[in-house]
Motif scaffolding. Structure first.
Motif, mmCIF file in Angstrom:
data_model
loop_
_atom_site.group_PDB
_atom_site.id
_atom_site.type_symbol
_atom_site.label_atom_id
_atom_site.label_comp_id
_atom_site.label_asym_id
_atom_site.label_seq_id
_atom_site.Cartn_x
_atom_site.Cartn_y
_atom_site.Cartn_z
ATOM 1 N N UNK A 1 0.789 14.134 4.336
ATOM 2 C CA UNK A 1 -0.525 14.772 4.245
ATOM 3 C C UNK A 1 -0.343 16.249 4.550
ATOM 4 N N UNK A 2 -0.726 17.074 3.620
ATOM 5 C CA UNK A 2 -0.527 18.508 3.791
ATOM 6 C C UNK A 2 -1.706 19.190 4.465
ATOM 7 N N UNK A 3 -2.781 18.486 4.684
ATOM 8 C CA UNK A 3 -3.975 19.063 5.294
ATOM 9 C C UNK A 3 -3.912 18.868 6.814
ATOM 10 N N UNK A 4 -3.699 19.941 7.577
ATOM 11 C CA UNK A 4 -3.573 19.798 9.027
ATOM 12 C C UNK A 4 -4.833 19.220 9.690
ATOM 13 N N UNK A 5 -5.991 19.494 9.145
ATOM 14 C CA UNK A 5 -7.228 18.949 9.701
ATOM 15 C C UNK A 5 -7.238 17.424 9.562
ATOM 16 N N UNK A 6 -6.808 16.922 8.433
ATOM 17 C CA UNK A 6 -6.776 15.477 8.205
ATOM 18 C C UNK A 6 -5.680 14.835 9.048
ATOM 19 N N UNK B 1 0.821 -1.188 0.000
ATOM 20 C CA UNK B 1 0.000 0.000 0.000
ATOM 21 C C UNK B 1 0.864 1.249 0.000
ATOM 22 N N UNK B 2 2.163 1.106 0.166
ATOM 23 C CA UNK B 2 3.034 2.268 0.131
ATOM 24 C C UNK B 2 2.912 3.103 1.376
ATOM 25 N N UNK B 3 3.003 4.400 1.201
ATOM 26 C CA UNK B 3 2.919 5.307 2.348
ATOM 27 C C UNK B 3 1.529 5.271 2.952
ATOM 28 N N UNK B 4 1.510 5.415 4.253
ATOM 29 C CA UNK B 4 0.240 5.508 4.948
ATOM 30 C C UNK B 4 -0.474 6.767 4.480
ATOM 31 N N UNK B 5 -1.787 6.706 4.254
ATOM 32 C CA UNK B 5 -2.508 7.885 3.812
ATOM 33 C C UNK B 5 -2.378 9.057 4.778
ATOM 34 N N UNK B 6 -2.093 8.782 6.025
ATOM 35 C CA UNK B 6 -1.993 9.861 6.999
ATOM 36 C C UNK B 6 -0.570 10.036 7.512
ATOM 37 N N UNK B 7 0.395 9.757 6.684
ATOM 38 C CA UNK B 7 1.777 9.988 7.092
ATOM 39 C C UNK B 7 2.080 11.477 7.024
ATOM 40 N N UNK B 8 3.312 11.818 7.312
ATOM 41 C CA UNK B 8 3.676 13.225 7.321
ATOM 42 C C UNK B 8 3.455 13.909 5.984
ATOM 43 N N UNK C 1 -18.795 19.195 9.443
ATOM 44 C CA UNK C 1 -19.974 18.343 9.314
ATOM 45 C C UNK C 1 -19.500 16.966 8.860
ATOM 46 N N UNK C 2 -20.257 15.920 9.198
ATOM 47 C CA UNK C 2 -19.841 14.572 8.775
ATOM 48 C C UNK C 2 -19.659 14.436 7.262
ATOM 49 N N UNK C 3 -20.572 14.991 6.490
ATOM 50 C CA UNK C 3 -20.459 14.833 5.033
ATOM 51 C C UNK C 3 -19.250 15.589 4.491
ATOM 52 N N UNK C 4 -19.039 16.799 4.971
ATOM 53 C CA UNK C 4 -17.882 17.585 4.509
ATOM 54 C C UNK C 4 -16.569 16.929 4.935
ATOM 55 N N UNK C 5 -16.529 16.429 6.174
ATOM 56 C CA UNK C 5 -15.315 15.778 6.658
ATOM 57 C C UNK C 5 -15.010 14.515 5.847
ATOM 58 N N UNK C 6 -16.025 13.689 5.596
ATOM 59 C CA UNK C 6 -15.814 12.451 4.830
ATOM 60 C C UNK C 6 -15.263 12.761 3.449
ATOM 61 N N UNK C 7 -15.817 13.778 2.809
ATOM 62 C CA UNK C 7 -15.358 14.176 1.479
ATOM 63 C C UNK C 7 -13.913 14.680 1.537
ATOM 64 N N UNK C 8 -13.624 15.526 2.510
ATOM 65 C CA UNK C 8 -12.278 16.089 2.641
ATOM 66 C C UNK C 8 -11.244 15.002 2.980
ATOM 67 N N UNK C 9 -11.646 14.037 3.833
ATOM 68 C CA UNK C 9 -10.734 12.945 4.186
ATOM 69 C C UNK C 9 -10.367 12.145 2.949
ATOM 70 N N UNK C 10 -11.360 11.781 2.172
ATOM 71 C CA UNK C 10 -11.087 10.979 0.968
ATOM 72 C C UNK C 10 -10.257 11.769 -0.039
ATOM 73 N N UNK D 1 -8.063 14.061 0.604
ATOM 74 C CA UNK D 1 -6.696 14.221 1.115
ATOM 75 C C UNK D 1 -5.919 12.916 1.142
ATOM 76 N N UNK D 2 -6.600 11.799 1.414
ATOM 77 C CA UNK D 2 -5.899 10.531 1.605
ATOM 78 C C UNK D 2 -6.028 9.568 0.435
ATOM 79 N N UNK D 3 -7.087 9.712 -0.337
ATOM 80 C CA UNK D 3 -7.320 8.794 -1.445
ATOM 81 C C UNK D 3 -8.133 7.567 -1.066
#
Length: 122
Positions: free
Chosen positions: A10-15, A1-8, A42-51, A53-55
């Motif tokens: 990730x440029x989004x501080x919220x994520x 899987x390579x780098x962890x989606x939430x490794x350093x 909001x849950x919907x905005x966070x879910x969208x932003x997480x995906x 940012x991380x893929x």
């Protein structure tokens, strides 16, 4: 899987903050609503932003983190039941189903240490 989606990388501080919360709470239930609330979205905005940012979707990321914790515990000598509980799975059957659907093999193969090598990349 390579780098962890939430490794350093990730440029989004919220994520990054959300990933830290996930790792700190893997042994407990983690809901989208609670995580979104913790980072003031909001849950919907966070879910969208997480995906974005991380893929990967949040649920898939949490399962991957739990599998990793369980594998590490099993390799250190824990039983599958102990490893499952340590990683936040409801029981060893839940861990086994998730592991098999992710990797196509049974997690019991982890106990054959001379036959399987597990390496996680950060």
């Amino acid at each position: 899987m390579g780098k962890s989606p939430c490794s350093e990388s990730v440029f989004d501080p919220l994520i990054s903050e959300a990933c830290n919360l996930i790792h700190l709470n893997l042994g407990r239930a983690i809901s989208l609503t609670a995580l979104a609330s913790a980072v003031h979205r909001s849950p919907s905005r966070f879910a969208h932003r997480f995906k974005d940012a991380t893929g990967v979707p949040l649920r898939r990321y949490i399962l991957w983190c739990r599998i990793r914790v369980a594998v590490e515990a099993a390799v250190r000598g824990s039983s599958l039941t102990e490893a499952a509980y340590a990683a936040g799975f409801s029981d060893s059957a839940h861990l086994s189903r998730t592991f098999r659907s992710t990797f196509g093999i049974a997690p019991s193969l982890l106990f054959k240490r001379d036959q399987l090598r597990v390496t996680f990349m950060e």
